[in-house]
Scaffold this motif. Sequence first.
Motif, PDB file in Angstrom:
ATOM      1  N   LYS A 342       0.831  -1.201   0.000  1.00 45.80           N
ATOM      2  CA  LYS A 342       0.000   0.000   0.000  1.00 45.80           C
ATOM      3  C   LYS A 342       0.865   1.251   0.000  1.00 45.80           C
ATOM      4  O   LYS A 342       0.544   2.251  -0.609  1.00 45.80           O
ATOM      5  N   LEU A 343       1.999   1.167   0.709  1.00 47.19           N
ATOM      6  CA  LEU A 343       2.850   2.339   0.858  1.00 47.19           C
ATOM      7  C   LEU A 343       3.489   2.738  -0.459  1.00 47.19           C
ATOM      8  O   LEU A 343       3.712   3.910  -0.724  1.00 47.19           O
ATOM      9  N   MET A 344       3.802   1.769  -1.315  1.00 46.17           N
ATOM     10  CA  MET A 344       4.568   2.055  -2.505  1.00 46.17           C
ATOM     11  C   MET A 344       3.716   2.215  -3.762  1.00 46.17           C
ATOM     12  O   MET A 344       4.240   2.444  -4.833  1.00 46.17           O
ATOM     13  N   GLU A 345       2.412   2.039  -3.668  1.00 45.29           N
ATOM     14  CA  GLU A 345       1.572   2.230  -4.839  1.00 45.29           C
ATOM     15  C   GLU A 345       1.624   3.685  -5.282  1.00 45.29           C
ATOM     16  O   GLU A 345       1.546   4.597  -4.477  1.00 45.29           O
ATOM     17  N   SER A 346       1.745   3.905  -6.595  1.00 42.68           N
ATOM     18  CA  SER A 346       1.850   5.273  -7.090  1.00 42.68           C
ATOM     19  C   SER A 346       0.718   5.651  -8.027  1.00 42.68           C
ATOM     20  O   SER A 346       0.589   6.804  -8.395  1.00 42.68           O
ATOM     21  N   ASN A 347      -0.101   4.679  -8.433  1.00 44.60           N
ATOM     22  CA  ASN A 347      -1.149   4.984  -9.397  1.00 44.60           C
ATOM     23  C   ASN A 347      -2.541   4.788  -8.819  1.00 44.60           C
ATOM     24  O   ASN A 347      -3.518   4.715  -9.549  1.00 44.60           O
ATOM     25  N   SER A 348      -2.641   4.689  -7.512  1.00 48.34           N
ATOM     26  CA  SER A 348      -3.944   4.483  -6.895  1.00 48.34           C
ATOM     27  C   SER A 348      -4.742   5.775  -6.895  1.00 48.34           C
ATOM     28  O   SER A 348      -4.191   6.873  -6.860  1.00 48.34           O
ATOM     29  N   GLU A 349      -6.040   5.621  -6.924  1.00 46.16           N
ATOM     30  CA  GLU A 349      -6.912   6.786  -6.854  1.00 46.16           C
ATOM     31  C   GLU A 349      -6.715   7.495  -5.526  1.00 46.16           C
ATOM     32  O   GLU A 349      -6.627   6.870  -4.477  1.00 46.16           O
ATOM     33  N   LYS A 350      -6.647   8.818  -5.573  1.00 45.24           N
ATOM     34  CA  LYS A 350      -6.386   9.601  -4.373  1.00 45.24           C
ATOM     35  C   LYS A 350      -7.672  10.170  -3.790  1.00 45.24           C
ATOM     36  O   LYS A 350      -8.593  10.531  -4.509  1.00 45.24           O
ATOM     37  N   PHE A 351      -7.703  10.211  -2.470  1.00 38.67           N
ATOM     38  CA  PHE A 351      -8.753  10.938  -1.771  1.00 38.67           C
ATOM     39  C   PHE A 351      -8.080  12.195  -1.233  1.00 38.67           C
ATOM     40  O   PHE A 351      -7.519  12.198  -0.146  1.00 38.67           O
ATOM     41  N   ARG A 352      -8.106  13.245  -2.024  1.00 44.91           N
ATOM     42  CA  ARG A 352      -7.345  14.450  -1.721  1.00 44.91           C
ATOM     43  C   ARG A 352      -7.805  15.100  -0.424  1.00 44.91           C
ATOM     44  O   ARG A 352      -8.998  15.190  -0.150  1.00 44.91           O
ATOM     45  N   ILE A 353      -6.823  15.577   0.336  1.00 44.55           N
ATOM     46  CA  ILE A 353      -7.105  16.187   1.637  1.00 44.55           C
ATOM     47  C   ILE A 353      -7.942  17.447   1.472  1.00 44.55           C
ATOM     48  O   ILE A 353      -8.929  17.658   2.184  1.00 44.55           O
ATOM     49  N   PHE A 354      -7.551  18.298   0.531  1.00 45.87           N
ATOM     50  CA  PHE A 354      -8.202  19.597   0.379  1.00 45.87           C
ATOM     51  C   PHE A 354      -9.425  19.542  -0.542  1.00 45.87           C
ATOM     52  O   PHE A 354     -10.002  20.580  -0.853  1.00 45.87           O
ATOM     53  N   GLU A 355      -9.823  18.357  -0.971  1.00 51.63           N
ATOM     54  CA  GLU A 355     -11.004  18.234  -1.817  1.00 51.63           C
ATOM     55  C   GLU A 355     -12.207  17.694  -1.057  1.00 51.63           C
ATOM     56  O   GLU A 355     -13.295  17.610  -1.609  1.00 51.63           O
ATOM     57  N   VAL A 356     -12.010  17.299   0.183  1.00 52.52           N
ATOM     58  CA  VAL A 356     -13.093  16.755   1.000  1.00 52.52           C
ATOM     59  C   VAL A 356     -13.448  17.778   2.068  1.00 52.52           C
ATOM     60  O   VAL A 356     -12.581  18.239   2.817  1.00 52.52           O
ATOM     61  N   ASP A 357     -14.720  18.146   2.124  1.00 54.06           N
ATOM     62  CA  ASP A 357     -15.150  19.208   3.038  1.00 54.06           C
ATOM     63  C   ASP A 357     -14.766  18.919   4.488  1.00 54.06           C
ATOM     64  O   ASP A 357     -14.414  19.829   5.242  1.00 54.06           O
ATOM     65  N   SER A 358     -14.820  17.648   4.889  1.00 55.92           N
ATOM     66  CA  SER A 358     -14.582  17.316   6.293  1.00 55.92           C
ATOM     67  C   SER A 358     -13.131  17.512   6.713  1.00 55.92           C
ATOM     68  O   SER A 358     -12.838  17.643   7.910  1.00 55.92           O
ATOM     69  N   THR A 359     -12.201  17.528   5.750  1.00 54.36           N
ATOM     70  CA  THR A 359     -10.786  17.659   6.105  1.00 54.36           C
ATOM     71  C   THR A 359     -10.187  19.009   5.732  1.00 54.36           C
ATOM     72  O   THR A 359      -9.044  19.291   6.094  1.00 54.36           O
ATOM     73  N   VAL A 360     -10.928  19.845   5.018  1.00 58.23           N
ATOM     74  CA  VAL A 360     -10.369  21.117   4.545  1.00 58.23           C
ATOM     75  C   VAL A 360      -9.947  22.006   5.710  1.00 58.23           C
ATOM     76  O   VAL A 360      -8.821  22.518   5.756  1.00 58.23           O
ATOM     77  N   THR A 361     -10.830  22.193   6.671  1.00 56.36           N
ATOM     78  CA  THR A 361     -10.546  23.118   7.773  1.00 56.36           C
ATOM     79  C   THR A 361      -9.341  22.686   8.586  1.00 56.36           C
ATOM     80  O   THR A 361      -8.432  23.484   8.866  1.00 56.36           O
ATOM     81  N   VAL A 362      -9.295  21.412   8.975  1.00 55.83           N
ATOM     82  CA  VAL A 362      -8.181  20.948   9.800  1.00 55.83           C
ATOM     83  C   VAL A 362      -6.888  20.917   8.994  1.00 55.83           C
ATOM     84  O   VAL A 362      -5.794  21.109   9.547  1.00 55.83           O
ATOM     85  N   ALA A 363      -6.974  20.722   7.674  1.00 58.30           N
ATOM     86  CA  ALA A 363      -5.770  20.749   6.839  1.00 58.30           C
ATOM     87  C   ALA A 363      -5.161  22.148   6.819  1.00 58.30           C
ATOM     88  O   ALA A 363      -3.936  22.313   6.929  1.00 58.30           O
ATOM     89  N   TRP A 364      -6.009  23.170   6.687  1.00 61.40           N
ATOM     90  CA  TRP A 364      -5.498  24.544   6.742  1.00 61.40           C
ATOM     91  C   TRP A 364      -4.992  24.877   8.144  1.00 61.40           C
ATOM     92  O   TRP A 364      -3.994  25.597   8.305  1.00 61.40           O
ATOM     93  N   ASP A 365      -5.665  24.360   9.176  1.00 61.04           N
ATOM     94  CA  ASP A 365      -5.177  24.553  10.548  1.00 61.04           C
ATOM     95  C   ASP A 365      -3.767  23.987  10.696  1.00 61.04           C
ATOM     96  O   ASP A 365      -2.894  24.599  11.329  1.00 61.04           O
ATOM     97  N   CYS A 366      -3.563  22.817  10.122  1.00 64.32           N
ATOM     98  CA  CYS A 366      -2.253  22.177  10.195  1.00 64.32           C
ATOM     99  C   CYS A 366      -1.211  23.000   9.443  1.00 64.32           C
ATOM    100  O   CYS A 366      -0.085  23.188   9.926  1.00 64.32           O
ATOM    101  N   MET A 367      -1.583  23.510   8.277  1.00 65.10           N
ATOM    102  CA  MET A 367      -0.667  24.332   7.485  1.00 65.10           C
ATOM    103  C   MET A 367      -0.245  25.578   8.264  1.00 65.10           C
ATOM    104  O   MET A 367       0.952  25.895   8.363  1.00 65.10           O
TER     105      MET A 367
END
Length: 419
Positions: A342-367
């Motif tokens: 799982k760690l080395m896969e490079s072509n898997s579909e991504k669940f982007r951090i900044f594209e999901v409403d539930s993670t956007v706020t905490v991602a900017w908080d982390c930044m």
Amino acid sequence: MAVKDFNPDCGDPAYTVGIVDLLLQCVELSYRPEAGGIRLREDIHNAHGYHFFVQFALVLSSMPQNQGIESIHLEHQDDEDSSPNSAQAFDVVQENDFRGKENPSSEHLSPTLSRLLDVLVSLAQTGSAEDKDFKYSHTKASGHSRSRTPSIDRLGDEIWELGNNKVKDLEAIQMLQDLFLKADSRDLQAEVLNRMFKIFSSHLENYMLCQKLRTVPLFILNMAGFPYSLQEIILKILEYAVTVVNCIPEQELLSLCCLLQQPITSELKLTILSFFVKLLSFDQQYKRVLREVGVLEVLLDDLGHHKFLLGPDQHGGHDGPLERKSLKKNLDNKDVIIASPKLMESNSEKFRIFEVDSTVTVAWDCMVSLLKKAEANQASFRSSNGVTIILPFLVSNIHRPGVLRTLSCLITEDTMQVY
């Protein structure tokens, strides 16, 4: 042979566990001065005994439970800090967060299997008295009974018990680690984590000793396949290492950063990001540590591959050069413990951090937390063209607050007058 050849169809689990318990007592006695240098533990190692103990525990966990057997269950915290949305400062982790509690709705763990786990833990903590805390070890016969002794002997027993909690056999810890990863029962996995937390919390040096096995980093890399209840325990163990042991768990944080780049659920991404925010609020030195393990690069790379910038035609699951560089650099530099598929896969579909409403706020908080009052992090942000990456997001209602907070931090703390 009783353990190796145990047959669940006709064998007596309680009797077989009793044999293992007796073996533990023999190992304890072999470390007494009058044993004359006999070390039964080496015989167990040479006979691959720990491997058979793991197999025996797995067989017990797969056996149907007898009617009326009491259960051993894990109590989960009910306070707000245990929720995946929590981004507050760390509280010191208490051992009673993990004490057993009966819960009729979950699977049952038999007392026989529970006793076997206790014996395996005792094996890990049984060994020679090498430091001053063990100077009275000859006064204690075993870990299972206490005879009437004069007051000075009772004092010796107490001192022996205080020192006896230190891990003395890493192979026994490895055995618990293997049992956790091979178990199909979530209750068994939870109880193994419970026992391991008790091992870590029983002596301040135990967590550092067990870091040689990379146990917690390995658990973290496999967290995507665990339910939230187990993920929570693993992170609580990591909190304990930070707040009580006062160590900097770089391997563990690197594993979290690697996991964050994988196609995991948005809920797990939220949990990891919230943990990072709590860590940054707990101690400022983690601004440097998290930058070194690649968290800032991961956040910037995620923004750089946002569908808002690339458009629907270019948006895909391929890793960008920044992400590949970040992951490869950290794997090389930190002597990573495992090359998980799982760690080395490079072509898997991504669940982007900044594209999901539930993670956007905490991602900017982390930044923002990474950049605030951290000149080295700000320099890294600028060298990665961070400002160019985030500026287009000003037109997005959901991202604008985070962009403005980031720019405000960079401008107000711009001692080099770059902006």
